[in-house]
Design an enzyme around this catalytic site. Structure first.
Site: not given
Ligand code: 4NP
Length: 158
Positions: A11, A13
């Protein structure tokens, strides 16, 4: 149809960008009464702002996501939101596991709404470069337009 929840892993990107993009298309269409929010299947970034690369890439397209703060999906979301749209298949599967029996929300893959695209997942841009965010925005904006068209058509047909 009155509410949409966009979901990814962190949550910070993809789903904040998707929330901003869907909000922009809804507002331009005068559909300001439809509620939008986003959440993560993980709790890793709860309370934190979107990734600066996501904020920057979205701002290039006049979408301001800087005030959003991360939260984790909770059981009540499955009744509070009519459409719950996952950015990829892993998050779709996790949502189906979390969904309480008898809840009213419908879980989708967000790119189901994007029409003629060879892909059905928004790739996670977190570990890549800035062009990953631009690519994510291309996919997300296409799905946002398709989703709002879908909702408008359903509203017209009652
Ligand atoms: P999102 O991306 O799912 O698009 O918000 C990510 C943000 C953080 C992490 C992985 C994906 N993480 O490993 O912290």
């Amino acid at each position: 149809m009155k509410s949409i929840l966009l979901v990814c892993l962190g949550n910070i990107c993809r789903s904040p960008i998707a929330e901003g993009a869907v909000r922009q298309v809804l507002d331009k269409a005068g559909m300001t009464h439809i509620e939008t929010d986003s959440a993560g299947t993980s709790g890793w970034h709860v309370g934190g702002p979107p990734d600066p690369r996501a904020v920057k890439a979205a701002l290039m397209r006049d979408i301001d996501i800087s005030a959003q703060r991360a939260r984790q999906v909770e059981a009540a979301d499955f009744d509070r939101f009519d459409i719950i749209a996952a950015m990829d298949r892993n998050n779709y599967a996790r949502l189906r596991e979390l969904q309480p029996d008898g809840s009213t929300g419908r879980v989708h893959l967000f790119l189901e709404f994007a029409g003629e695209l060879p892909v059905r997942e928004v790739p996670d841009p977190y570990y890549g470069g800035e062009d990953g965010f631009d690519h994510a925005l291309d996919l997300i904006e296409q799905a946002a337009r398709g989703l709002v068209t879908h909702i408008a058509a359903r509203a017209r047909s009652g």
